[in-house]
Design a protein around this motif. Structure first.
Motif, PDB file in Angstrom:
ATOM      1  N   SER A  85      68.641  26.474   5.397  1.00 30.67           N
ATOM      2  CA  SER A  85      67.559  26.559   6.381  1.00 30.67           C
ATOM      3  C   SER A  85      66.365  25.832   5.765  1.00 30.67           C
ATOM      4  O   SER A  85      66.542  24.721   5.279  1.00 30.67           O
ATOM      5  CB  SER A  85      67.293  28.043   6.686  1.00 30.67           C
ATOM      6  N   HIS A  86      65.218  26.460   5.709  1.00 31.87           N
ATOM      7  CA  HIS A  86      64.036  25.749   5.203  1.00 31.87           C
ATOM      8  C   HIS A  86      63.234  26.608   4.233  1.00 31.87           C
ATOM      9  O   HIS A  86      63.272  27.842   4.318  1.00 31.87           O
ATOM     10  CB  HIS A  86      63.135  25.300   6.359  1.00 31.87           C
ATOM     11  N   THR A  87      62.506  25.934   3.327  1.00 28.16           N
ATOM     12  CA  THR A  87      61.671  26.656   2.354  1.00 28.16           C
ATOM     13  C   THR A  87      60.205  26.667   2.773  1.00 28.16           C
ATOM     14  O   THR A  87      59.409  27.391   2.180  1.00 28.16           O
ATOM     15  CB  THR A  87      61.763  26.014   0.954  1.00 28.16           C
ATOM     16  N   THR A  89      56.833  27.332   5.181  1.00 29.73           N
ATOM     17  CA  THR A  89      56.392  28.429   6.054  1.00 29.73           C
ATOM     18  C   THR A  89      55.303  27.926   6.999  1.00 29.73           C
ATOM     19  O   THR A  89      54.761  26.838   6.824  1.00 29.73           O
ATOM     20  CB  THR A  89      55.785  29.598   5.242  1.00 29.73           C
ATOM     21  N   GLN A  90      54.989  28.776   7.959  1.00 28.50           N
ATOM     22  CA  GLN A  90      53.790  28.531   8.765  1.00 28.50           C
ATOM     23  C   GLN A  90      52.553  28.732   7.864  1.00 28.50           C
ATOM     24  O   GLN A  90      52.664  29.312   6.787  1.00 28.50           O
ATOM     25  CB  GLN A  90      53.755  29.515   9.946  1.00 28.50           C
ATOM     26  N   PRO A  91      51.363  28.292   8.311  1.00 27.79           N
ATOM     27  CA  PRO A  91      50.163  28.442   7.456  1.00 27.79           C
ATOM     28  C   PRO A  91      49.922  29.886   7.037  1.00 27.79           C
ATOM     29  O   PRO A  91      49.467  30.150   5.923  1.00 27.79           O
ATOM     30  CB  PRO A  91      49.025  27.913   8.337  1.00 27.79           C
ATOM     31  N   PHE A  96      60.307  35.702   4.814  1.00 26.54           N
ATOM     32  CA  PHE A  96      61.732  35.635   5.160  1.00 26.54           C
ATOM     33  C   PHE A  96      62.118  34.469   6.077  1.00 26.54           C
ATOM     34  O   PHE A  96      63.250  33.997   6.010  1.00 26.54           O
ATOM     35  CB  PHE A  96      62.164  36.962   5.802  1.00 26.54           C
ATOM     36  N   ASP A  97      61.221  34.050   6.940  1.00 25.08           N
ATOM     37  CA  ASP A  97      61.534  32.966   7.880  1.00 25.08           C
ATOM     38  C   ASP A  97      61.928  31.719   7.082  1.00 25.08           C
ATOM     39  O   ASP A  97      61.119  31.203   6.305  1.00 25.08           O
ATOM     40  CB  ASP A  97      60.305  32.701   8.760  1.00 25.08           C
ATOM     41  N   GLY A  98      63.132  31.253   7.268  1.00 26.40           N
ATOM     42  CA  GLY A  98      63.582  30.041   6.576  1.00 26.40           C
ATOM     43  C   GLY A  98      64.202  30.337   5.227  1.00 26.40           C
ATOM     44  O   GLY A  98      65.376  30.074   5.005  1.00 26.40           O
ATOM     45  N   CYS A 130      60.477  20.445   6.049  1.00 29.09           N
ATOM     46  CA  CYS A 130      59.446  20.571   7.092  1.00 29.09           C
ATOM     47  C   CYS A 130      60.006  21.071   8.423  1.00 29.09           C
ATOM     48  O   CYS A 130      59.883  20.414   9.442  1.00 29.09           O
ATOM     49  CB  CYS A 130      58.720  19.230   7.283  1.00 29.09           C
ATOM     50  N   GLU A 131      60.612  22.238   8.397  1.00 26.77           N
ATOM     51  CA  GLU A 131      61.091  22.812   9.661  1.00 26.77           C
ATOM     52  C   GLU A 131      59.927  23.306  10.503  1.00 26.77           C
ATOM     53  O   GLU A 131      59.928  23.243  11.731  1.00 26.77           O
ATOM     54  CB  GLU A 131      62.079  23.958   9.386  1.00 26.77           C
ATOM     55  N   GLU A 132      58.908  23.862   9.840  1.00 27.16           N
ATOM     56  CA  GLU A 132      57.824  24.518  10.583  1.00 27.16           C
ATOM     57  C   GLU A 132      56.795  23.540  11.146  1.00 27.16           C
ATOM     58  O   GLU A 132      56.039  23.887  12.032  1.00 27.16           O
ATOM     59  CB  GLU A 132      57.100  25.527   9.685  1.00 27.16           C
ATOM     60  N   GLY A 133      56.741  22.375  10.589  1.00 27.47           N
ATOM     61  CA  GLY A 133      55.729  21.425  11.065  1.00 27.47           C
ATOM     62  C   GLY A 133      54.669  21.168  10.016  1.00 27.47           C
ATOM     63  O   GLY A 133      54.207  20.055   9.851  1.00 27.47           O
ATOM     64  N   GLU A 198      65.977  37.429  12.725  1.00 25.91           N
ATOM     65  CA  GLU A 198      65.981  37.216  14.183  1.00 25.91           C
ATOM     66  C   GLU A 198      64.651  36.684  14.712  1.00 25.91           C
ATOM     67  O   GLU A 198      64.618  35.903  15.644  1.00 25.91           O
ATOM     68  CB  GLU A 198      66.319  38.531  14.899  1.00 25.91           C
ATOM     69  N   GLN A 199      63.558  37.159  14.154  1.00 29.52           N
ATOM     70  CA  GLN A 199      62.200  36.796  14.613  1.00 29.52           C
ATOM     71  C   GLN A 199      61.873  37.368  15.986  1.00 29.52           C
ATOM     72  O   GLN A 199      60.930  36.917  16.641  1.00 29.52           O
ATOM     73  CB  GLN A 199      61.972  35.274  14.611  1.00 29.52           C
ATOM     74  N   GLY A 200      62.659  38.303  16.442  1.00 26.82           N
ATOM     75  CA  GLY A 200      62.422  38.992  17.703  1.00 26.82           C
ATOM     76  C   GLY A 200      62.912  40.425  17.533  1.00 26.82           C
ATOM     77  O   GLY A 200      63.497  40.772  16.500  1.00 26.82           O
ATOM     78  N   SER A 385      57.262  38.044  13.392  1.00 27.27           N
ATOM     79  CA  SER A 385      57.517  36.839  12.592  1.00 27.27           C
ATOM     80  C   SER A 385      56.379  35.846  12.822  1.00 27.27           C
ATOM     81  O   SER A 385      55.553  36.046  13.695  1.00 27.27           O
ATOM     82  CB  SER A 385      58.851  36.239  13.003  1.00 27.27           C
ATOM     83  N   HIS A 386      56.368  34.769  12.009  1.00 28.44           N
ATOM     84  CA  HIS A 386      55.217  33.853  11.995  1.00 28.44           C
ATOM     85  C   HIS A 386      53.962  34.695  11.794  1.00 28.44           C
ATOM     86  O   HIS A 386      52.946  34.524  12.488  1.00 28.44           O
ATOM     87  CB  HIS A 386      55.137  32.997  13.268  1.00 28.44           C
ATOM     88  N   ASN A 387      54.047  35.577  10.825  1.00 28.77           N
ATOM     89  CA  ASN A 387      52.998  36.564  10.571  1.00 28.77           C
ATOM     90  C   ASN A 387      53.194  37.009   9.124  1.00 28.77           C
ATOM     91  O   ASN A 387      54.333  37.181   8.673  1.00 28.77           O
ATOM     92  CB  ASN A 387      53.195  37.745  11.547  1.00 28.77           C
TER      93      ASN A 387
HETATM   94 MN    MN Z   1      59.383  29.545  11.702  1.00 31.54          MN
END
Ligand code: MN
Ligand code: GLV
Ligand code: MN
Length: 415
Positions: A85-87, A89-91, A96-98, A130-133, A198-200, A385-387
């Motif tokens: 997946s990706h390393t 994160t969002q800002p 756990f995401d990625g 760069c999965e998150e942008g 899951e992020q949900g 998630s994204h938090n």
């Molecule tokens: Mn994400």
């Protein structure tokens, strides 16, 4: 052979590795800020390289800094099975995401090694860049370039929000793992499996441990530029103003109405809003904002997305609005052998499971263009998630890694 690899999955080791990674970019609120290709993102690859070296695995890096850790198979010429997946994160991201998908893949490699299993195909961990942008405002970058959906040359022209060229960040990332051998983009792969939180809230709500993803909903992302005129906050009358903030707010209200959905299937977000010059005494002459619009139905994505530019222009007032589309990722259906295998494996391991849709986007969406793909979800606390407070339990993370380890062994033995 079923059960050998999963029995070697070590819950404590997997959790410890999450906590080690969470130090790279740790925030005071317990989250992680590790923007794509920043120094901590490079350190995350270096840490994986170090862990892999200790196990005798080899490492590779491609021109966009996608990074691979390989456990050889008995057939040196067989296309590898990939998982990762990706390393980044969002800002203000979580722990756990990625990174879960990356560490679950590493745990699976270690468990397969500890079980002494020899597979025909190599199994490789993949870190997609760069999965998150990140600072480049371009998500799923590495995976989309890997499959040829985005051109490498276009991406290499990007600059970060700090105006620094991406080429410098890629070079620094590559230096951090200089032992990794160069690899071309788009080498053939036989299958890809991505584990992810899951992020949900759905798995938690029904008390199930494993989600078998069947659809990743589509996403269209736009950037709107509103051009007005800087002016003096004290002297310019309302009727003479070209206030980009006022126009952007009117456009945003109109977009909310445009995307209103009483059934709440549509996801519509303005997550980035930049006012320039952003000074209390200056009428803002310029605003840029993002639109993130998601839906599982391609027809709805097309119809509502195609009207965005018209909605923006109709509400631009005294300013000029222009719209650039940055992402159009169609909904992706994951069906066939790999989801079936994930489901059967969860069942065999005695783990509760269900088929489900992914509301979030993932690298698997792009890899699905070149190989059969599956995704394994595990619950995350309250679906947050994204938090920075994003959380998951060590037991659930390990359960997903057990399923993954078995699935990878099975896929790597298939002809
Ligand atoms: Mn994400
Ligand atoms: C990635 O996290 C996305 O869903 O945009
Ligand atoms: Mn993710």
């Amino acid at each position: 052979m079923i059960g050998l690899a999963s029995a070697k999955v070590d819950e404590a080791r997997l959790w410890r590795r999450h906590m080690d990674m969470a130090k790279l970019g740790a925030t005071p609120k317990g989250g992680v800020r590790r923007l794509a290709l920043d120094a901590n993102d490079a350190k995350a690859r270096a840490l994986l390289l170090d862990w892999g070296r200790r196990r005798g695995f080899s490492a590779f890096i491609d021109p966009i800094a996608n990074f691979f850790i390989r456990r050889d198979g008995t057939d040196r010429h067989a296309d590898p099975v990939l998982s990762g997946s990706h390393t980044d994160t969002q800002p203000s991201g979580g722990r756990f995401d990625g990174i879960y998908g990356v560490l679950a893949a590493f745990e699976a490699l270690e468990a397969i090694e500890d079980a002494g299993i020899r597979t025909r195909r190599p199994i490789e961990l993949a870190v997609w860049t760069c999965e998150e942008g990140g600072a480049y405002l371009t998500g799923t970058m590495g995976s989309s370039v890997f499959v040829g959906a985005r051109k490498l040359d276009d991406v290499l022209r990007l600059k970060g929000t700090d105006d620094a060229p991406i080429t410098a960040a890629i070079a620094a990332t590559r230096r951090a793992v200089s032992e990794a051998a160069d690899r071309p983009l788009g080498f053939p792969i036989s299958a890809f499996v991505e584990a992810h939180i899951e992020q949900g809230p759905e798995l938690e709500a029904v008390g199930k441990t494993i989600g078998v993803v069947t659809v990743i909903q589509g996403c269209r992302r736009f950037f709107v530029e509103v051009d007005g005129e800087d002016g003096h906050a004290g002297t310019v009358k309302r009727s003479r103003r070209r206030d980009a903030f006022v126009s952007a707010c009117d456009i945003a209200h109109a977009l909310r109405r445009h995307f209103h959905d009483p059934d709440e299937i549509i996801r519509f977000t303005i997550g980035r809003f930049v006012v320039t010059p952003n000074a209390p005494a200056v009428i803002p002459g310029h605003v840029t904002f993002s639109i993130d619009f998601r839906h599982p139905d391609d027809g709805v994505l097309r119809r509502l997305g195609d009207a965005v530019a018209d909605v923006c222009r109709a509400h631009q007032g005294a300013c000029t609005a222009s719209v650039r589309e940055a992402v159009w990722a169609k909904p992706v259906e994951l069906c066939g052998a790999i989801p079936d295998l994930i489901e059967a494996t969860a069942g065999r391991l005695g783990l509760s499971h269900m088929r489900m849709l992914s509301g979030a986007g993932h690298d698997a969406m792009y890899i699905a263009q070149v190989a059969p793909v599956g995704m394994i979800f595990v619950p995350c606390e309250k679906g947050i998630s994204h938090n920075e407070v994003e959380n998951a339990t060590p037991a659930d993370l390990a359960a997903g890694a057990r399923v993954l380890a078995e699935v990878l062994v099975e896929l790597a033995d298939r002809t």
